[in-house]
Design an enzyme around this catalytic site. Structure first.
Site, mmCIF file in Angstrom:
data_model
loop_
_atom_site.group_PDB
_atom_site.id
_atom_site.type_symbol
_atom_site.label_atom_id
_atom_site.label_comp_id
_atom_site.label_asym_id
_atom_site.label_seq_id
_atom_site.Cartn_x
_atom_site.Cartn_y
_atom_site.Cartn_z
ATOM 1 N N LYS A 52 0.844 -1.205 0.000
ATOM 2 C CA LYS A 52 0.000 0.000 0.000
ATOM 3 C C LYS A 52 0.879 1.256 0.000
ATOM 4 O O LYS A 52 0.638 2.203 -0.758
ATOM 5 C CB LYS A 52 -0.943 -0.025 1.217
ATOM 6 C CG LYS A 52 -2.036 -1.084 1.092
ATOM 7 C CD LYS A 52 -2.852 -1.302 2.366
ATOM 8 C CE LYS A 52 -3.831 -2.461 2.180
ATOM 9 N NZ LYS A 52 -4.655 -2.769 3.354
ATOM 10 N N GLN A 96 -4.562 -1.851 9.616
ATOM 11 C CA GLN A 96 -4.504 -3.157 8.964
ATOM 12 C C GLN A 96 -5.092 -4.229 9.889
ATOM 13 O O GLN A 96 -4.752 -4.306 11.069
ATOM 14 C CB GLN A 96 -3.049 -3.489 8.587
ATOM 15 C CG GLN A 96 -2.893 -4.723 7.724
ATOM 16 C CD GLN A 96 -3.537 -4.607 6.333
ATOM 17 O OE1 GLN A 96 -3.670 -3.514 5.781
ATOM 18 N NE2 GLN A 96 -3.946 -5.722 5.777
ATOM 19 N N ASP A 119 -11.036 2.600 4.167
ATOM 20 C CA ASP A 119 -11.351 1.175 4.048
ATOM 21 C C ASP A 119 -12.861 0.967 3.921
ATOM 22 O O ASP A 119 -13.307 -0.130 3.568
ATOM 23 C CB ASP A 119 -10.875 0.412 5.300
ATOM 24 C CG ASP A 119 -9.521 -0.244 5.099
ATOM 25 O OD1 ASP A 119 -9.214 -0.656 3.969
ATOM 26 O OD2 ASP A 119 -8.775 -0.342 6.099
HETATM 27 N N1 GUN Z 1 -6.970 -7.068 6.042
HETATM 28 C C1 GUN Z 1 -7.351 -7.773 4.937
HETATM 29 N N2 GUN Z 1 -7.899 -6.952 4.018
HETATM 30 C C2 GUN Z 1 -7.875 -5.708 4.545
HETATM 31 C C3 GUN Z 1 -8.296 -4.442 4.053
HETATM 32 O O1 GUN Z 1 -8.847 -4.289 2.952
HETATM 33 N N3 GUN Z 1 -8.087 -3.397 4.894
HETATM 34 C C4 GUN Z 1 -7.516 -3.539 6.122
HETATM 35 N N4 GUN Z 1 -7.382 -2.448 6.881
HETATM 36 N N5 GUN Z 1 -7.129 -4.695 6.604
HETATM 37 C C5 GUN Z 1 -7.294 -5.773 5.805
#
Ligand code: GUN
Length: 293
Positions: A52, A96, A119
């Protein structure tokens, strides 16, 4: 058979975002800024967050990675989120997931300012999604919509089956595919671990979204000829012959599915790349909204 290549579709999204960021900086404005919080050092989460951050750089975005110890208190994490909520130079905040067991995930998500919740996990944003109001679409379902749009996959009137009801992928995906939007208007069946006759349900599907996290789950006997297969799985499977000691496996038996499907996303190189494209688009949207206040 068409390969729904995430490299191609995500490059198109990122090129547009980079041009937008360059236009902003040419005007003397700042770039969008994403803050990511990583608690602990789960290997997969480390990889996703690093990706990211790297993708932010590639699109000219600012990014800040905040690493917290696995034993960090919930209070310290919540205070960090509040600090980011109050920082006007931060547009998007993501924490995350998964989080260590001693931290209440729901409380963490609810602490993020919905205007910075790139998100799309905050209940206020989920409610807006359900009602078809403008919101942040969770990154993976958003990425899948972008992928379907990029490759002109028709969805209107189609039977779509979503396997997996997680808050991150399956449930929002089922809502979006049934919504009155360009990549929606499907008749959707949301399947889960208690679904009976899964095979029969899948055999009726024009589009299958496999998002259950079980490698090679979807086999050729479950696929109608000509179906579109979207594989959301990214499980690490031990493999001594692989350089890192594991390989990334999708939820779909790729070789078997290829023999039946009209289009399929590869793993890796499919939905994973689109998730990041969705996140970056949400961050740009959060930035734009903050500038128009
Ligand atoms: N863990 C797995 N997929 C995601 C996501 O799209 N966002 C976040 N913050 N954590 C994740």
């Amino acid at each position: 058979m068409l390969i729904l290549d995430g490299k191609i579709a995500s490059a198109a999204v990122k090129a547009t975002l980079l041009a937008q960021t360059q236009a902003l900086t040419t005007e003397g404005k700042r770039a969008p800024h994403l803050a990511a919080i990583l608690v602990g050092n789960n290997g997969a989460s480390e990889t996703y967050v690093a990706s990211k951050v790297k993708n932010c750089e590639e699109t000219g975005f600012e990014s800040t990675l905040i690493r917290l110890d696995v034993a960090v208190s919930e209070k310290i994490l919540l205070d960090k989120i509040i600090e980011l909520n109050n920082n006007p130079s931060i547009d998007g905040i993501l924490v995350q997931l998964p989080l260590p067991k001693h931290i209440d995930e729901a409380k963490v998500i609810e602490t993020i300012n919905p205007a910075k919740d790139v998100d799309g996990f905050h209940p206020a944003n989920v409610g807006r999604l359900v009602q078809g109001l403008p919101t942040f679409i969770p990154a993976t379902p958003y990425g899948i919509l972008l992928m379907l749009a990029h490759f002109d996959i028709p969805t209107k009137g189609k039977n779509a089956v979503v396997i997996g009801r997680s808050n991150i992928v399956g449930r929002p995906m089922s809502i979006l595919l049934s919504s009155n939007i360009p990549q929606g208007n499907c008749t959707v069946t949301l399947c889960h671990s208690h679904t009976k006759n899964l095979k029969e349900i899948c055999l009726e599907a024009d589009i299958i979204i496999a998002a259950l996290g079980v490698p090679n789950f979807l086999t050729c006997d479950m696929i109608k000829p000509g179906a579109v297969i979207v594989d959301v799985g990214i499980t690490r499977v031990e493999d001594a012959t692989a350089k890192k000691g594991f390989r990334i496996k999708g939820d779909v038996n790729y070789e078997e599915a290829c023999a039946k499907a009209s289009a399929i996303t590869p793993v890796p190189g499919g939905v994973g790349l689109m998730t990041i494209a969705g996140l970056l688009k949400n961050t740009m949207k959060a930035f734009e909204a903050s500038q128009n206040k």
